[in-house]
Structures are given as C-alpha cells and as structure tokens.
Write an enzyme that holds these catalytic residues in place. Structure first.
Site, short mmCIF file in Angstrom:
data_model
loop_
_atom_site.label_atom_id
_atom_site.label_comp_id
_atom_site.label_asym_id
_atom_site.label_seq_id
_atom_site.Cartn_x
_atom_site.Cartn_y
_atom_site.Cartn_z
N ALA A 142 0.95 -1.43 -0.09
CA ALA A 142 0.12 -0.26 -0.14
C ALA A 142 0.76 1.41 0.06
O ALA A 142 2.03 1.42 0.40
CB ALA A 142 -0.70 -0.11 0.90
N GLU A 173 -0.75 -9.49 -0.58
CA GLU A 173 -2.15 -9.81 -0.18
C GLU A 173 -3.23 -9.79 -1.56
O GLU A 173 -3.86 -10.60 -1.53
CB GLU A 173 -2.78 -8.69 1.04
CG GLU A 173 -2.48 -8.49 1.78
CD GLU A 173 -2.64 -7.30 3.40
OE1 GLU A 173 -2.16 -6.18 2.72
OE2 GLU A 173 -2.88 -7.94 4.15
N GLU A 210 4.41 -5.16 7.09
CA GLU A 210 4.01 -4.02 7.49
C GLU A 210 3.97 -3.52 8.58
O GLU A 210 4.37 -2.91 9.55
CB GLU A 210 2.83 -4.32 7.26
CG GLU A 210 1.77 -3.99 6.33
CD GLU A 210 2.16 -5.46 5.78
OE1 GLU A 210 2.06 -6.52 6.11
OE2 GLU A 210 1.00 -5.83 4.18
N GLY A 219 0.20 -5.12 0.67
CA GLY A 219 -0.86 -5.08 0.19
C GLY A 219 -0.39 -5.41 -1.07
O GLY A 219 -1.49 -6.19 -1.93
N1 CO8 Z 1 4.41 3.51 -0.33
C1 CO8 Z 1 4.92 4.14 -1.24
N2 CO8 Z 1 6.26 4.41 -2.32
C2 CO8 Z 1 6.63 3.14 -2.03
C3 CO8 Z 1 6.09 2.45 -1.59
C4 CO8 Z 1 4.96 1.80 -1.28
N3 CO8 Z 1 5.18 1.03 -0.72
N4 CO8 Z 1 7.24 1.36 -1.87
C5 CO8 Z 1 8.41 1.87 -2.58
N5 CO8 Z 1 8.06 3.09 -2.93
C6 CO8 Z 1 8.43 4.37 -3.81
C7 CO8 Z 1 9.63 4.43 -2.83
O1 CO8 Z 1 9.81 5.56 -2.17
C8 CO8 Z 1 11.02 5.43 -4.26
O2 CO8 Z 1 10.57 6.54 -4.45
P1 CO8 Z 1 11.24 7.60 -4.25
O3 CO8 Z 1 12.20 7.04 -5.58
O4 CO8 Z 1 10.41 8.96 -4.48
O5 CO8 Z 1 11.64 7.94 -3.14
C9 CO8 Z 1 10.76 4.60 -4.87
O6 CO8 Z 1 9.40 3.64 -4.94
C10 CO8 Z 1 11.44 3.50 -5.07
O7 CO8 Z 1 11.75 2.66 -3.90
P2 CO8 Z 1 13.07 2.53 -3.17
O8 CO8 Z 1 14.42 3.54 -3.96
O9 CO8 Z 1 13.19 2.09 -1.83
O10 CO8 Z 1 13.84 1.33 -3.99
P3 CO8 Z 1 14.31 0.38 -3.29
O11 CO8 Z 1 14.62 -0.71 -4.16
O12 CO8 Z 1 15.45 0.23 -2.76
O13 CO8 Z 1 13.46 -0.50 -2.44
C11 CO8 Z 1 11.81 -2.05 -1.38
C12 CO8 Z 1 12.55 -1.31 -2.65
C13 CO8 Z 1 12.75 -2.91 -0.55
C14 CO8 Z 1 11.06 -2.49 -1.79
C15 CO8 Z 1 11.44 -0.86 -0.53
O14 CO8 Z 1 11.17 0.03 -1.77
C16 CO8 Z 1 10.20 -1.05 0.55
O15 CO8 Z 1 10.79 -1.04 1.59
N6 CO8 Z 1 8.75 -0.18 0.41
C17 CO8 Z 1 8.23 -0.40 1.10
C18 CO8 Z 1 7.89 -2.07 1.50
C19 CO8 Z 1 6.31 -1.82 2.41
O16 CO8 Z 1 6.86 -1.93 3.55
N7 CO8 Z 1 5.27 -2.31 1.81
C20 CO8 Z 1 4.40 -2.33 2.95
C21 CO8 Z 1 3.82 -1.16 2.95
S1 CO8 Z 1 1.95 -1.64 4.06
C22 CO8 Z 1 1.15 -2.13 3.25
O17 CO8 Z 1 0.76 -3.07 2.45
C23 CO8 Z 1 0.23 -2.24 4.35
C24 CO8 Z 1 -1.32 -2.90 3.24
C25 CO8 Z 1 -2.78 -2.68 4.48
C26 CO8 Z 1 -4.09 -3.46 2.97
C27 CO8 Z 1 -4.17 -2.23 2.06
C28 CO8 Z 1 -4.18 -0.71 2.79
C29 CO8 Z 1 -4.29 0.25 1.07
#
Ligand code: CO8
Length: 257
Positions: free
Chosen positions: A65, A111, A131, A108
């Site tokens: 998400a 999911e 999460e 998400g």
């Molecule tokens: N939300 C918003 N932006 C994101 C997300 C995200 N989940 N994941 C990646 N991005 C963005 C980054 O902010 C970045 O943007 P910018 O260049 O503007 O800074 C761009 O995507 C590229 O990401 P990274 O630079 O971080 O890329 P890396 O290769 O270094 O890392 C990862 C990749 C490991 C996937 C890393 O991006 C990461 O950890 N992302 C978050 C993963 C995460 O925590 N996901 C769970 C989110 S919570 C959730 O899903 C709750 C679910 C509940 C149901 C759904 C509700 C709507």
C-alpha cells in the site's frame, strides 16, 4: 475508460490488468485500487472474457500500500471510511484471476496476489508482509490468507518479523502454484489464462467457488456444496458438448451455456 495507474487490455478471451505506477514500485494508492475495481467490473460484465491476468513490472508486482498516502491517516478516519474495504473487489471476482508476480510482492502487494486464484511467480519474485516494520499489521487479509496458504509457523514468522520469501521458498511452502524464469512469466500466465478462458465458463466459475468454499466451511458442508454444483452442471449444454466431444474423439467447443 482512461486509467492513470493501471494498463488494461484484452487478449483473446483473457483480460489483462497491469499495475502501473513505475516510479513508486506500483505502490497501491486509493486511485489505483479504484481503477482496479472499475477494470474488474468491466471484465466481469464482458461475456467474451473467461479469465483475467493481474500483473506488475519485472521489478515489482506491488511494493505494498502507498505508505505516503497512509502516513497522515487517523483511526477515526480509517474507521469511519472503512479504509481498505474497497480492496475486497478482487477477492469477490467470480471469473478466475491469474497473478503473474515478478519482483516485490510486499504488504498489500502480497495480499493482492493472494486474492487471486493462481499465483505464478517469476524466479526474482519476493513475497512478504513487512507491515510490522511500519508499526501496523497486514490489513487486506494478509494474516488470514497467508496463514491458510502456508500455515501458522511460517505465516507467524513473516507477519511478526517482516521476513520476505524468495520465489523458491514461496513455491516450497505452497504460496504459489509454480516458479518460472522471469523472461517466461507473462507468456506462461497467458497460457494458463487462455486455457481456462477456453473452457466452459459456468463450470470454471463453479469450480472456483467450490475450491474457495473449502476455506469457509466444514468438510461435510463443502462436499455437499461441491456435489450440488456438480449435479447442476448436467443442466448445461456445455456438459453435453464436453462429454460428446470426448466420446467422438474431437476437441470440445464450449458456448458458456
Ligand atoms: N509506498 C509508497 N512508495 C513506495 C512504496 C510504498 N509501499 N514502496 C516503494 N515506494 C517508492 C519509494 O518511496 C521510492 O520513491 P522515491 O524514488 O520517490 O523515493 C520508489 O518507490 C523506489 O523505492 P526504493 O528507492 O525504496 O527502492 P529500493 O529498490 O531501494 O527498495 C523496497 C525496494 C525494498 C521494496 C522498498 O521500496 C520498500 O521497502 N518499500 C516498502 C515496502 C513496504 O513496507 N510495504 C508494505 C506497505 S504497508 C501495506 O502494504 C499495508 C497493507 C494494508 C492493506 C492495503 C492498504 C491500502
């Protein structure tokens, strides 16, 4: 209909939806989920479509998400709006959905994949429910579907620590139906979807409903449910065609009737 966050196309009898927010690793925001719902409604209503494929990019199916969008949310707001309820649209899809997952399927994203009926994983796929590292927990069914898919021990470790699974682990644990080389993922997903789309839609929809019933009921009730659907299919022209084709040693031509 123009979409900003997904790509939608038809390939024969298969509807293909591609998550498309490349700059954010397909992070799932409200606009994307709304568009996904609209696309699903369209394919569900289209009698020419027998199966769907849901996919992302080679780098990310979806990295979860949208954290930036969720950051300012409050409890009263999420509760009053019943935040996440619209995500259920995919799980309510009656036609089968094949998830073609490459790269990250986190939070998400994982999911969403688990709401699909068959998950094909590329060898670079990574599945996780991180999460907990954000001070929340899976909110779109992750703690429930993951546990049913791979059991308590492995689901608990993933949900409590945020550990991600490699594609090979996801295959071994039974989360995905199989792993294919990244370069072959889309073709393989289309092949599976095309096979399903050319079968009899009533039997396909009933088979999906029957398998899903196994997660909702007792064995005895599930078997009764399956038997009633099985019996009902003898009222279809496609059952006559399917069995006649077998006896006459030719391919069946189904009419979804
Ligand atoms: N939300 C918003 N932006 C994101 C997300 C995200 N989940 N994941 C990646 N991005 C963005 C980054 O902010 C970045 O943007 P910018 O260049 O503007 O800074 C761009 O995507 C590229 O990401 P990274 O630079 O971080 O890329 P890396 O290769 O270094 O890392 C990862 C990749 C490991 C996937 C890393 O991006 C990461 O950890 N992302 C978050 C993963 C995460 O925590 N996901 C769970 C989110 S919570 C959730 O899903 C709750 C679910 C509940 C149901 C759904 C509700 C709507």
């Amino acid at each position: 209909m123009a979409y900003d966050n997904i790509l939608v196309e038809t390939n024969g009898h298969v509807g293909v939806i591609t998550l498309h927010r490349p700059k954010a690793l397909n992070a799932l925001n409200g606009a994307l989920i709304a568009e996904l719902g609209t696309a699903l409604d369209g394919f569900e209503a289209d009698p020419g479509i027998g199966c769907l494929v849901l996919t992302g990019s080679e780098r990310a199916f979806a990295a979860g998400a949208d954290i930036r969008e969720m950051q300012p949310l409050t409890f009263p707001g999420t509760y009053t709006d019943d935040f996440l309820t619209s995500w259920d649209r995919l799980a309510r899809c009656r036609k089968p959905v094949v998830a073609a997952v490459a790269g990250y399927a986190l939070g998400g994203g994982c999911e969403l994949a688990m709401m699909c009926d068959i998950i094909l994983a590329a060898d670079n796929a990574r599945f996780g429910q991180p999460e907990i590292q954000l001070g929340i927990l899976p909110g779109a069914g992750g703690s429930q579907r993951l546990t049913r898919a791979i059991g308590k021990a492995k689901a608990m470790e993933m949900c409590l620590t945020g550990r991600t699974l490699t594609a090979e682990e996801a295959d071994r644990y039974g989360l995905v139906s199989r792993v294919v080389p990244l370069a072959e993922l889309q073709a393989e997903a289309m092949k599976v979807a095309d096979t399903i789309a050319n079968l009899s839609l009533p039997s396909v929809v009933m088979a999906k409903e029957s398998v899903n019933r196994a997660f909702e009921t007792t064995l005895a009730e599930g078997i009764r449910f399956e038997r009633r659907l099985f019996q009902a299919l003898f009222a279809t022209a496609d059952q006559k065609e399917g069995m006649a084709a077998f006896v006459e040693k030719r391919s069946a031509s189904f009419n979804n009737a």
